[in-house]
Design a protein around this motif. Structure first.
Motif, PDB file in Angstrom:
ATOM      1  N   UNK A  77      46.627  50.821  26.479  1.00 21.08           N
ATOM      2  CA  UNK A  77      47.342  51.099  27.731  1.00 21.08           C
ATOM      3  C   UNK A  77      47.631  49.793  28.467  1.00 21.08           C
ATOM      4  N   UNK A  78      48.510  49.876  29.434  1.00 23.45           N
ATOM      5  CA  UNK A  78      48.889  48.714  30.239  1.00 23.45           C
ATOM      6  C   UNK A  78      48.213  48.773  31.600  1.00 23.45           C
ATOM      7  N   UNK A  79      47.552  47.694  31.978  1.00 20.93           N
ATOM      8  CA  UNK A  79      46.960  47.591  33.313  1.00 20.93           C
ATOM      9  C   UNK A  79      48.059  47.153  34.279  1.00 20.93           C
ATOM     10  N   UNK A  80      48.363  48.013  35.223  1.00 23.98           N
ATOM     11  CA  UNK A  80      49.491  47.745  36.122  1.00 23.98           C
ATOM     12  C   UNK A  80      49.073  47.109  37.444  1.00 23.98           C
ATOM     13  N   UNK A  81      47.795  47.256  37.823  1.00 21.44           N
ATOM     14  CA  UNK A  81      47.358  46.659  39.096  1.00 21.44           C
ATOM     15  C   UNK A  81      45.856  46.427  39.083  1.00 21.44           C
ATOM     16  N   UNK A  82      45.445  45.277  39.620  1.00 15.34           N
ATOM     17  CA  UNK A  82      44.037  44.931  39.810  1.00 15.34           C
ATOM     18  C   UNK A  82      43.884  44.407  41.224  1.00 15.34           C
ATOM     19  N   UNK A  83      42.988  45.056  42.003  1.00 14.86           N
ATOM     20  CA  UNK A  83      42.847  44.660  43.410  1.00 14.86           C
ATOM     21  C   UNK A  83      41.372  44.672  43.814  1.00 14.86           C
ATOM     22  N   UNK A  84      40.879  43.567  44.362  1.00 16.37           N
ATOM     23  CA  UNK A  84      39.510  43.461  44.844  1.00 16.37           C
ATOM     24  C   UNK A  84      39.365  44.226  46.162  1.00 16.37           C
ATOM     25  N   UNK A  85      38.327  45.071  46.233  1.00 17.55           N
ATOM     26  CA  UNK A  85      38.115  45.890  47.426  1.00 17.55           C
ATOM     27  C   UNK A  85      37.168  45.239  48.432  1.00 17.55           C
ATOM     28  N   UNK A  86      36.299  44.344  47.979  1.00 16.42           N
ATOM     29  CA  UNK A  86      35.399  43.648  48.899  1.00 16.42           C
ATOM     30  C   UNK A  86      36.090  42.419  49.493  1.00 16.42           C
ATOM     31  N   UNK A  87      35.635  42.034  50.647  1.00 14.78           N
ATOM     32  CA  UNK A  87      36.168  40.831  51.280  1.00 14.78           C
ATOM     33  C   UNK A  87      35.468  39.599  50.724  1.00 14.78           C
ATOM     34  N   UNK A  88      35.992  38.443  51.085  1.00 21.52           N
ATOM     35  CA  UNK A  88      35.407  37.184  50.607  1.00 21.52           C
ATOM     36  C   UNK A  88      33.997  36.983  51.148  1.00 21.52           C
TER      37      UNK A  88
ATOM     38  N   UNK B 149      33.929  44.901  43.793  1.00 16.96           N
ATOM     39  CA  UNK B 149      34.364  46.229  43.357  1.00 16.96           C
ATOM     40  C   UNK B 149      35.882  46.169  43.218  1.00 16.96           C
ATOM     41  N   UNK B 150      36.356  46.445  42.026  1.00 15.91           N
ATOM     42  CA  UNK B 150      37.762  46.221  41.715  1.00 15.91           C
ATOM     43  C   UNK B 150      38.486  47.551  41.545  1.00 15.91           C
ATOM     44  N   UNK B 151      39.614  47.677  42.189  1.00 19.43           N
ATOM     45  CA  UNK B 151      40.513  48.813  42.008  1.00 19.43           C
ATOM     46  C   UNK B 151      41.480  48.467  40.878  1.00 19.43           C
ATOM     47  N   UNK B 152      41.505  49.307  39.839  1.00 13.69           N
ATOM     48  CA  UNK B 152      42.356  49.049  38.679  1.00 13.69           C
ATOM     49  C   UNK B 152      43.223  50.270  38.430  1.00 13.69           C
ATOM     50  N   UNK B 153      44.497  50.043  38.170  1.00 16.12           N
ATOM     51  CA  UNK B 153      45.410  51.117  37.809  1.00 16.12           C
ATOM     52  C   UNK B 153      45.890  50.911  36.378  1.00 16.12           C
ATOM     53  N   UNK B 154      45.792  51.976  35.578  1.00 21.51           N
ATOM     54  CA  UNK B 154      46.143  51.922  34.166  1.00 21.51           C
ATOM     55  C   UNK B 154      47.228  52.944  33.878  1.00 21.51           C
ATOM     56  N   UNK B 155      48.264  52.510  33.202  1.00 26.22           N
ATOM     57  CA  UNK B 155      49.408  53.375  32.900  1.00 26.22           C
ATOM     58  C   UNK B 155      49.158  54.158  31.609  1.00 26.22           C
TER      59      UNK B 155
END
Length: 386
Positions: free
Chosen positions: A274-285, A291-297
């Motif tokens: 599958x293709x990973x379409x988005x990766x976004x860190x949920x915690x602040x610096x 904790x990473x938000x990942x979207x998979x197509x």
């Protein structure tokens, strides 16, 4: 053979004149039949003999005079299985041929008949999902929970009073029900009368589950030293490190196979590319955690549907810089194409199709410090590459 039928037909009663040809024909037919019967080769006449059925003898029965330990694992991703085989090899190294070590997938273990007969059994049990047993351990887990209920309700007596055991649970503290299966199994065994050999081990995959397992194994082996009635004294020659053995077949003029089959994502053995379409860190610096938000197509896969609460397993890939460094340390050309066969029980990474060394290092090895790397090292020392 009786003669009376033929003689009666010929002479005891006079036949009508018109029937004589029929009588002669009948006589000739009977005579021919008798000749065929007596002239038939004796080898064609078979004599019935009693059928002897041999009883299948189990490994435990063949080694009834040896101390034994059963190591049962419940696994979803393979870590508990790998730990179980490592522990089995360590016990063989320590005690040699004086004991019987059997490592089993708990799905293939007939607990209802075998567990009450055990003297010493070890469980390596992973917790999956929302505090649930792994797929291969679900039947056993449900059975033992029901047995505890029957004992507590007075329906049955405790039936594991002659059994000693150990439990190492595998989980992740990020989840609410951390090591729920291992904890409940540890208590269930005691409720049924069994006695623990050492404390329950809790492996935390969020920290260092390898270190947790090593620490528990050290405590287990020390407890066995204090209880020699279980497995006896260590073997004098039991000092050599047991390593997995492999048979390596190096191929020339061959094209490597992909590291994973292109499947439908229904299991770990049927991965979907599958293709990973988005990766976004949920915690602040400011946070030390991640904790990473990942979207998979998966829109092109009609057989794969995601529902709330489902878990997604992802095959990791090592960075090329790590791959090159490890290959250089082991002296392995990355372009080598080979087939890897497992010949030892401790072996894990079998590659039944041809594969390039670069793909093994990139996809098949967890990290340079993981015990799986020791297996690859053993492989490299057993074959001289051209």
């Amino acid at each position: 053979m009786e003669h009376i039928t033929v003689s009666a037909a010929l002479g005891n009663e006079e036949a009508p004149a018109g029937s004589m040809p029929i009588v002669l024909a009948s006589f000739l037919l009977v005579l021919i039949t008798l000749l065929i019967f007596y002239l038939k080769p004796k080898s064609a006449i078979t004599e019935s003999k009693p059928v002897v059925v041999k009883r299948t003898v189990s490994v435990a029965e063949e080694n009834a005079d040896k101390a034994s330990v059963r190591i049962l694992y419940g696994t979803q991703t393979g870590t508990a299985e790998r730990f179980a085989k490592q522990l089995g090899n360590e016990l063989r190294r320590k005690y040699g041929s004086s004991i019987l070590v059997e490592v089993l997938d708990i799905e293939n273990y007939k607990a209802e008949t075998r567990l009450p007969k055990e003297k010493f059994v070890l469980f390596l049990m992973a917790t999956y999902g929302d505090g649930e047993p792994t797929d291969n351990a679900a039947e056993f887990y449900n059975w033992i929970v029901n047995e505890v209920e029957d004992v507590e309700n007075g329906v049955k007596d405790r039936f594991l009073e002659d059994v000693q055991f150990g439990v190492f649970g595998l989980g992740n503290k990020q989840y609410e029900h951390f090591n729920a299966v291992g904890k409940k199994l540890y208590q269930a065994m005691q409720s049924l009368g069994a006695r623990p050999v050492c404390r329950r081990g809790d492996g935390d995959d969020d920290d260092s589950i390898e270190d947790d397992f090593e620490k528990w194994c050290t405590e287990l082996l020390a407890a066995l030293d204090d209880q020699p009635q279980l497995l006896g004294a260590p073997a004098e020659s039991g000092t050599e490190q047991v390593m997995a053995t492999y048979r390596v077949e190096v191929l020339s003029d061959a094209q490597e196979a992909p590291p994973f089959p292109d499947g439908f994502g229904q299991s770990a053995h049927d991965p979907y590319w599958a293709t990973v379409t988005e990766v976004r860190e949920l915690h602040t610096a400011a946070s030390e955690r991640s904790c990473v938000h990942v979207e998979i197509d998966i829109s092109n896969n009609r057989q794969l549907r995601y529902e709330t609460g489902d878990h997604v397993g992802i095959h990791a890939r090592n960075e090329d810089s790590v791959v090159s460094a490890v290959a250089a340390a082991l002296g392995l050309p990355l372009e080598t194409v080979f087939v890897l066969h497992t010949d030892g029980e401790g072996a894990r990474y079998a590659l039944v199709t041809c594969c390039a060394m670069v793909l093994v290092m990139r996809h098949g090895v967890s990290s340079p410090v993981c015990p799986a790397m020791h297996n690859m090292h053993a492989c490299s020392r057993r074959h001289v590459l051209p």
